[in-house]
Design a protein around this motif. Structure first.
Motif, short mmCIF file in Angstrom:
data_model
loop_
_atom_site.label_atom_id
_atom_site.label_comp_id
_atom_site.label_asym_id
_atom_site.label_seq_id
_atom_site.Cartn_x
_atom_site.Cartn_y
_atom_site.Cartn_z
N UNK A 39 0.94 -1.09 -0.13
CA UNK A 39 0.05 -0.07 -0.02
C UNK A 39 0.83 1.11 0.14
N UNK A 40 0.28 2.15 -0.48
CA UNK A 40 1.08 3.55 -0.48
C UNK A 40 1.18 4.12 0.74
N UNK A 41 2.38 4.98 1.27
CA UNK A 41 2.56 5.28 2.34
C UNK A 41 1.64 6.56 2.72
N UNK A 42 1.49 7.38 1.54
CA UNK A 42 0.48 8.49 1.62
C UNK A 42 -0.25 8.33 0.31
N UNK A 43 -1.65 8.31 0.77
CA UNK A 43 -2.61 8.26 -0.23
C UNK A 43 -3.33 9.38 -0.26
N UNK A 44 -3.58 10.21 -1.05
CA UNK A 44 -4.45 11.52 -1.09
C UNK A 44 -5.77 11.32 -1.94
N UNK A 45 -6.95 11.30 -1.12
CA UNK A 45 -8.23 11.15 -1.97
C UNK A 45 -8.81 12.65 -1.96
N UNK A 46 -8.64 13.20 -3.21
CA UNK A 46 -8.97 14.53 -3.50
C UNK A 46 -10.46 14.48 -3.80
N UNK A 47 -11.29 15.40 -3.14
CA UNK A 47 -12.68 15.38 -2.90
C UNK A 47 -13.27 16.76 -3.28
N UNK A 48 -14.52 16.96 -3.96
CA UNK A 48 -15.07 18.04 -3.93
C UNK A 48 -15.18 18.99 -2.53
N UNK A 49 -14.81 20.14 -2.69
CA UNK A 49 -14.62 21.15 -1.31
C UNK A 49 -16.33 21.49 -1.15
N UNK A 72 -8.70 18.87 -10.98
CA UNK A 72 -10.01 19.27 -11.41
C UNK A 72 -10.61 20.71 -11.07
N UNK A 73 -11.65 21.07 -11.85
CA UNK A 73 -12.38 22.46 -11.74
C UNK A 73 -13.89 22.28 -11.55
N UNK A 74 -14.31 23.16 -10.66
CA UNK A 74 -15.90 23.16 -10.55
C UNK A 74 -16.36 24.77 -10.91
N UNK A 75 -17.28 24.67 -11.32
CA UNK A 75 -18.21 25.95 -11.99
C UNK A 75 -18.30 27.14 -10.82
N UNK A 238 -6.80 21.23 -6.68
CA UNK A 238 -5.07 21.10 -6.99
C UNK A 238 -4.79 19.83 -6.19
N UNK A 239 -3.57 19.26 -6.50
CA UNK A 239 -3.25 17.87 -6.02
C UNK A 239 -2.15 18.57 -4.65
N UNK A 240 -2.47 18.12 -3.58
CA UNK A 240 -1.63 18.21 -2.26
C UNK A 240 -0.21 17.72 -2.23
N UNK A 241 0.30 16.75 -3.22
CA UNK A 241 1.44 15.89 -3.40
C UNK A 241 1.76 15.59 -4.62
N UNK A 257 -22.00 16.63 -4.84
CA UNK A 257 -22.19 17.20 -3.39
C UNK A 257 -20.70 17.35 -2.74
N UNK A 258 -20.62 18.13 -1.89
CA UNK A 258 -19.39 18.34 -1.34
C UNK A 258 -18.87 17.06 -0.47
N UNK A 259 -17.55 16.55 -0.55
CA UNK A 259 -17.00 15.49 -0.04
C UNK A 259 -17.11 14.23 -1.05
N UNK A 260 -17.62 14.30 -2.18
CA UNK A 260 -17.52 13.37 -3.17
C UNK A 260 -15.83 13.07 -3.48
N UNK A 261 -15.71 12.01 -3.57
CA UNK A 261 -14.09 11.88 -3.89
C UNK A 261 -14.04 11.71 -5.35
N UNK A 262 -13.12 12.60 -5.95
CA UNK A 262 -12.86 12.72 -7.41
C UNK A 262 -11.87 11.76 -7.86
N UNK A 263 -10.37 12.03 -7.24
CA UNK A 263 -9.37 11.46 -7.82
C UNK A 263 -8.52 10.99 -6.42
N UNK A 264 -7.73 9.97 -6.60
CA UNK A 264 -6.81 9.45 -5.53
C UNK A 264 -5.41 9.67 -6.35
N UNK A 265 -4.54 10.05 -5.56
CA UNK A 265 -3.08 10.58 -6.08
C UNK A 265 -2.19 9.79 -5.00
#
Length: 427
Positions: A39-49, A72-75, A238-241, A257-265
């Protein structure tokens, strides 16, 4: 004689064929074997703010990303509209707050009220002076009337002079009464003027509560505005890492909705191992214990070490349907191969004890004898039973504490045919 020897040889028991091994010193390791995964030592789940419409995500699985890259971008338009609406409400409240001052008495009114008090106080002082003057005249008229009465009684003066003195006293009494009325009126005017000033001063303070109400509403809207402004700024995600895109959960444009996971990095080069072992084995493992990794897909054996033992166990059902309490062991790889990725299955051996000069023998040579461990030792072609004391054990070998010496030969898998003093021969 020869016949007797031949008959005896025919009935003599034949040697038992056996497998044998030599007891020797060497490396002995006690391991805990278990399956695990990378497993990755640090996994970032980037969610809709925030809630909003998500634009199509531009990155794909495997794309390299650096810290700060746009994922990602939101309107931002709905949030921008809300920001403008809040700003308009704040401006309206500030205008109403400024209008509160128009409800207050003007400063000139307060000055005029204070001047009125000064004027009526002056009139009061003047009325008091006139009253005192009239009081003195009245008292003089009383004395004059008393003197004239004495003279009239003596017949010195006429009745007309007496009547004139009495008339003068009455006139002065009436004038004194009028002066007293003027003093009381002046006093009442002072009280009225002071009350008028107090009313103006109260009216000056009355709108203060409105200012507090407006201030509270403005503070509430400013807090909401700060939150909305922050959310509007976070519509660019943006990507945190640094690392690679591992998963894209929302590829197409849609409302999320806010909190929806979009991408894992994550960084595939920063791998660690998650090995679950029985809780009874976990208590024997210490941080720093060596770890060997096999069956990961490559031919070489990978090396690592235990970093931590998680403090809480969990229940897991085995392949046989038995509930087991297991604990996760987290280990680090010394040199993770590039071919190894996130979530790959591995088989691990955690070395909990080892000795390079241990006297060892195969476990297959042991059998129980009177609640102890025994072996058969090959001595001059005969099997001889011997009791041994054991130390640590691995899955195939045991440490001999006493009972055997290096170089001695023991019988493996002794059958019922092997008895003390029985002749044996190697297979």
């Amino acid at each position: 004689m020869g016949f007797v020897v031949l008959v005896g040889w025919a009935f003599w028991p034949s040697p038992v064929p056996v497998d044998m091994a030599v007891v020797e010193r060497g490396l002995l390791q006690v391991t805990v074997e278990a399956e695990g995964k990378t497993r990755l030592r640090e996994r970032f789940e980037i969610a809709a703010p925030v809630d909003g419409r998500l634009e199509r995500i531009p990155v794909r699985v495997g794309d390299p990303v650096a810290a700060g890259d746009v994922i990602a971008r939101m309107d931002p338009l709905p949030l921008a509209s809300q920001v403008q609406a809040i700003q308009a409400q704040i401006q309206r409240l500030e205008a109403e707050k400024r209008g509160v001052d128009t409800q207050r008495p003007k400063a000139a009114s307060l000055v005029q009220a204070e001047a009125n008090i000064t004027a009526v106080q002056a009139r009061h002082q003047q009325a008091l002076a006139q009253q005192q003057e009239t009081q003195a005249s009245f008292e003089q008229a009383q004395r004059e009337r008393q003197r004239v009465e004495g003279l009239f009684s003596q017949g010195v003066i006429s009745r007309q002079a007496l009547e004139e003195a009495e008339l003068m006293e009455t006139s002065r009494r009436q004038t004194l009464f009028a002066r007293q009325q003027e003093v009381e009126q002046a006093q009442a005017a002072i009280v009225a003027a002071q009350q008028g000033l107090q009313v103006l001063q109260a009216e000056q303070r009355d709108p203060d509560y409105l200012l507090q109400v407006y201030d509270a509403q403005i503070r509430s809207l400013e807090a909401e505005l700060a939150s909305l402004s922050d959310s509007a700024q976070r519509t660019t995600i943006t990507s945190p890492g640094a690392g690679q895109v591992l998963r894209v959960h929302q590829e197409s444009a849609r409302f999320v909705p806010a909190g929806t996971v979009l991408v894992e990095v994550g960084d595939p080069g920063q791998l660690e191992l998650e090995i679950d072992v029985l809780s009874s084995d976990a208590v024997r493992i210490q941080p720093g214990d060596p770890v060997r990794i096999r069956q990961w897909g490559g031919a070489e054996v990978l090396q690592g070490s235990v970093r931590t033992i998680e403090p809480a166990a969990f229940t897991k059902v085995s392949a046989l349907g038995v509930e087991e309490q297991r604990v996760n062991i987290i280990a680090d790889l010394e040199e993770p191969p590039a071919r190894l990725g996130d979530g790959y299955r591995i088989e691990a051996e955690v070395i909990i004890w080892q000795n390079e000069e241990a006297l060892k023998l195969p476990l297959s040579a042991l059998f129980r004898c009177q609640e102890a461990w025994c072996v058969y030792v090959a001595e001059a072609g005969l099997a001889q039973q011997r009791q041994v004391a054991l130390g640590h054990r691995s899955t195939t070998l045991a440490e001999v504490v006493s009972g055997l010496e290096p170089g001695e030969t023991v019988i493996l898998y002794p059958s019922d045919q092997v008895q003390p003093g029985r002749r044996i021969q190697p297979r």
